[in-house]
Design an enzyme around this catalytic site. Structure first.
Site, PDB file in Angstrom:
ATOM      1  N   LYS A 111       0.631  -1.767   0.017  1.00  0.00           N
ATOM      2  CA  LYS A 111      -0.093  -0.126  -0.076  1.00  0.00           C
ATOM      3  C   LYS A 111       0.695   1.002   0.179  1.00  0.00           C
ATOM      4  O   LYS A 111       0.296   1.931  -1.231  1.00  0.00           O
ATOM      5  CB  LYS A 111      -0.919   0.116   1.497  1.00  0.00           C
ATOM      6  CG  LYS A 111      -0.634  -0.124   2.440  1.00  0.00           C
ATOM      7  CD  LYS A 111      -1.714  -0.303   3.614  1.00  0.00           C
ATOM      8  CE  LYS A 111      -0.940  -0.455   4.824  1.00  0.00           C
ATOM      9  NZ  LYS A 111       0.868  -0.963   5.276  1.00  0.00           N
ATOM     10  N   ARG A 128      -6.219   1.693  11.582  1.00  0.00           N
ATOM     11  CA  ARG A 128      -5.977   0.452  11.447  1.00  0.00           C
ATOM     12  C   ARG A 128      -6.915  -0.181  12.842  1.00  0.00           C
ATOM     13  O   ARG A 128      -6.153  -1.305  13.272  1.00  0.00           O
ATOM     14  CB  ARG A 128      -4.541   0.355  11.821  1.00  0.00           C
ATOM     15  CG  ARG A 128      -3.192  -0.396  11.505  1.00  0.00           C
ATOM     16  CD  ARG A 128      -2.521   0.535  11.781  1.00  0.00           C
ATOM     17  NE  ARG A 128      -0.867  -0.617  11.483  1.00  0.00           N
ATOM     18  CZ  ARG A 128       0.228   0.031  10.340  1.00  0.00           C
ATOM     19  NH1 ARG A 128      -0.391   1.505  10.059  1.00  0.00           N
ATOM     20  NH2 ARG A 128       0.843  -0.395   9.944  1.00  0.00           N
ATOM     21  N   ARG A 177      12.181  -5.716   2.378  1.00  0.00           N
ATOM     22  CA  ARG A 177      11.955  -4.490   1.389  1.00  0.00           C
ATOM     23  C   ARG A 177      13.472  -4.073   2.605  1.00  0.00           C
ATOM     24  O   ARG A 177      13.859  -4.334   4.134  1.00  0.00           O
ATOM     25  CB  ARG A 177      11.254  -4.349   3.018  1.00  0.00           C
ATOM     26  CG  ARG A 177      10.220  -3.566   3.023  1.00  0.00           C
ATOM     27  CD  ARG A 177       9.215  -2.760   2.985  1.00  0.00           C
ATOM     28  NE  ARG A 177       8.210  -2.770   4.748  1.00  0.00           N
ATOM     29  CZ  ARG A 177       7.684  -2.511   5.179  1.00  0.00           C
ATOM     30  NH1 ARG A 177       6.648  -2.576   4.048  1.00  0.00           N
ATOM     31  NH2 ARG A 177       7.107  -2.775   6.506  1.00  0.00           N
ATOM     32  N   ARG A 206      13.869  -1.582   8.148  1.00  0.00           N
ATOM     33  CA  ARG A 206      13.558  -0.689   8.496  1.00  0.00           C
ATOM     34  C   ARG A 206      13.886  -1.695  10.354  1.00  0.00           C
ATOM     35  O   ARG A 206      13.971  -3.005  10.344  1.00  0.00           O
ATOM     36  CB  ARG A 206      12.168  -0.668   8.979  1.00  0.00           C
ATOM     37  CG  ARG A 206      12.245   0.921   8.633  1.00  0.00           C
ATOM     38  CD  ARG A 206      10.319   0.820   7.726  1.00  0.00           C
ATOM     39  NE  ARG A 206       9.723   0.058   9.027  1.00  0.00           N
ATOM     40  CZ  ARG A 206       8.065   0.579   8.379  1.00  0.00           C
ATOM     41  NH1 ARG A 206       8.053   0.389   7.373  1.00  0.00           N
ATOM     42  NH2 ARG A 206       7.191  -0.302   9.337  1.00  0.00           N
ATOM     43  N   ARG A 260       3.804  -7.879  13.535  1.00  0.00           N
ATOM     44  CA  ARG A 260       3.418  -7.207  12.816  1.00  0.00           C
ATOM     45  C   ARG A 260       1.582  -7.460  12.278  1.00  0.00           C
ATOM     46  O   ARG A 260       0.183  -7.325  11.889  1.00  0.00           O
ATOM     47  CB  ARG A 260       3.558  -6.238  12.331  1.00  0.00           C
ATOM     48  CG  ARG A 260       4.395  -5.582  12.997  1.00  0.00           C
ATOM     49  CD  ARG A 260       5.491  -4.770  11.940  1.00  0.00           C
ATOM     50  NE  ARG A 260       5.255  -4.186  10.643  1.00  0.00           N
ATOM     51  CZ  ARG A 260       6.260  -4.172   9.863  1.00  0.00           C
ATOM     52  NH1 ARG A 260       7.016  -4.535   9.450  1.00  0.00           N
ATOM     53  NH2 ARG A 260       5.579  -3.568   8.539  1.00  0.00           N
TER      54      ARG A 260
HETATM   55  P1  ADP Z   1       3.444  -0.989   7.776  1.00  0.00           P
HETATM   56  O1  ADP Z   1       2.009  -0.630   7.124  1.00  0.00           O
HETATM   57  O2  ADP Z   1       4.221  -1.531   7.287  1.00  0.00           O
HETATM   58  O3  ADP Z   1       3.473  -2.004   9.013  1.00  0.00           O
HETATM   59  P2  ADP Z   1       3.868   1.567   8.934  1.00  0.00           P
HETATM   60  O4  ADP Z   1       5.039   2.238   8.209  1.00  0.00           O
HETATM   61  O5  ADP Z   1       2.711   1.470   8.516  1.00  0.00           O
HETATM   62  O6  ADP Z   1       4.280   0.098   8.113  1.00  0.00           O
HETATM   63  O7  ADP Z   1       3.876   1.335  10.619  1.00  0.00           O
HETATM   64  C1  ADP Z   1       4.543   0.329  11.444  1.00  0.00           C
HETATM   65  C2  ADP Z   1       4.461   0.846  13.110  1.00  0.00           C
HETATM   66  O8  ADP Z   1       3.511   2.487  13.299  1.00  0.00           O
HETATM   67  C3  ADP Z   1       3.356   0.384  13.492  1.00  0.00           C
HETATM   68  O9  ADP Z   1       4.046  -1.086  13.424  1.00  0.00           O
HETATM   69  C4  ADP Z   1       2.402   0.573  14.325  1.00  0.00           C
HETATM   70  O10 ADP Z   1       3.677   0.712  15.570  1.00  0.00           O
HETATM   71  C5  ADP Z   1       2.536   2.557  13.955  1.00  0.00           C
HETATM   72  N1  ADP Z   1       1.373   2.937  13.751  1.00  0.00           N
HETATM   73  C6  ADP Z   1       1.412   3.419  11.998  1.00  0.00           C
HETATM   74  N2  ADP Z   1      -0.106   4.074  11.735  1.00  0.00           N
HETATM   75  C7  ADP Z   1      -0.651   3.591  12.573  1.00  0.00           C
HETATM   76  C8  ADP Z   1      -1.723   3.068  13.755  1.00  0.00           C
HETATM   77  N3  ADP Z   1      -2.746   3.407  12.287  1.00  0.00           N
HETATM   78  N4  ADP Z   1      -2.340   2.870  14.491  1.00  0.00           N
HETATM   79  C9  ADP Z   1      -1.237   2.977  15.563  1.00  0.00           C
HETATM   80  N5  ADP Z   1      -0.413   2.775  15.229  1.00  0.00           N
HETATM   81  C10 ADP Z   1       0.060   2.734  13.764  1.00  0.00           C
END
Ligand code: ADP
Length: 231
Positions: A13, A88, A122, A155, A166
């Site tokens: 995404k 989320r 990644r 990362r 995750r």
């Molecule tokens: P990915 O989609 O690859 O898991 P992201 O970069 O979107 O990674 O998010 C990394 C981290 O940031 C998540 O694992 C979470 O800890 C936090 N995070 C990001 N967006 C949210 C959200 N909407 N609600 C809660 N935590 C979030």
């Protein structure tokens, strides 16, 4: 148009949003990137988010929603935006609905094996968050971001143990959003069943899905207003 890109970590995404947003002249808002920026700048939000992010858990809803609300109130969001990684959880989606109405939610439907393979290869830019892949999407110069010349690294939360957490968090807390937006009638799916499909091709499918959705919406509006088809 206000769009939500839904999908598991590694579903692509973020890559598709970063390709589509400039074409539509709207910002790509990734809550993950916003947290990483806050973390780098050592802000209060960054300090709060750190532990959750490192273990693969979600940051508390109120913290995310407050940060997101501020971002979408900025001037560049007035013609629309793409949300990547937000909402989320169901409470986040409900809080978002109190702030603004979203137009479309696109679910990236990707087989689990592909997700695990993608996440394990990644890499991304420490500075701007641009995503690359050791398998087939390397930066032009090894370790250097094509976009901002920042350092490209793996990362911390893409390490295998954290990835498992995750994915579990996704299944438990985020996957129910598919039904949430389906019930609202704004959900569309884009499927990827081959890991070798290039990101540009997938982004094109996402764009076509958005265009098709817009067309259907316009047809519905014409129907309601009793306007003739413009064939
Ligand atoms: P990915 O989609 O690859 O898991 P992201 O970069 O979107 O990674 O998010 C990394 C981290 O940031 C998540 O694992 C979470 O800890 C936090 N995070 C990001 N967006 C949210 C959200 N909407 N609600 C809660 N935590 C979030």
């Amino acid at each position: 148009m206000k769009k939500i890109f839904l999908g598991a970590p590694g579903s692509g995404k973020g890559s598709y949003a970063s390709r589509i947003a400039p074409k539509r002249n709207i910002p790509h808002i990734s809550t993950g990137d916003l947290f990483r920026k806050n973390l780098k700048e050592g802000t209060k939000i960054g300090l709060t988010a750190k532990g959750y992010m490192e273990s693969g858990a979600l940051v508390p809803d109120e913290v995310v929603v407050e940060m997101l609300k501020e971002r979408i109130e900025e001037e560049d969001c007035k013609d629309g935006f793409i949300l990547d990684g937000f909402p989320r959880t169901i409470p986040q989606a409900e809080m978002l609905a109190d702030i603004t109405d979203m137009d479309i939610a696109i679910n990236m439907n990707v087989a689990n094996e592909i997700i695990v393979q993608r996440l394990s290869s990644r890499i991304s830019c420490k500075d701007c968050g641009e995503i690359y892949n050791l398998r087939d999407l390397n930066p032009k110069v090894e370790g250097v971001c094509d976009k901002c010349q920042g350092e490209v690294v793996r990362r911390k939360d893409d390490e295998p143990e954290v990835v498992q957490n995750r994915l579990k968090t996704y299944e438990e807390q985020t996957a129910p959003l598919i039904k949430f937006y389906e019930d609202k009638g704004i959900l569309r799916h884009v499927t990827c069943d081959n890991i070798d499909t290039p990101a540009d091709e997938m982004a094109q499918s996402v764009l076509e899905t958005i265009e098709q959705f817009t067309k259907e919406l316009e047809e519905k509006v014409s129907e309601v207003l009793g306007l003739p088809d413009n064939e």
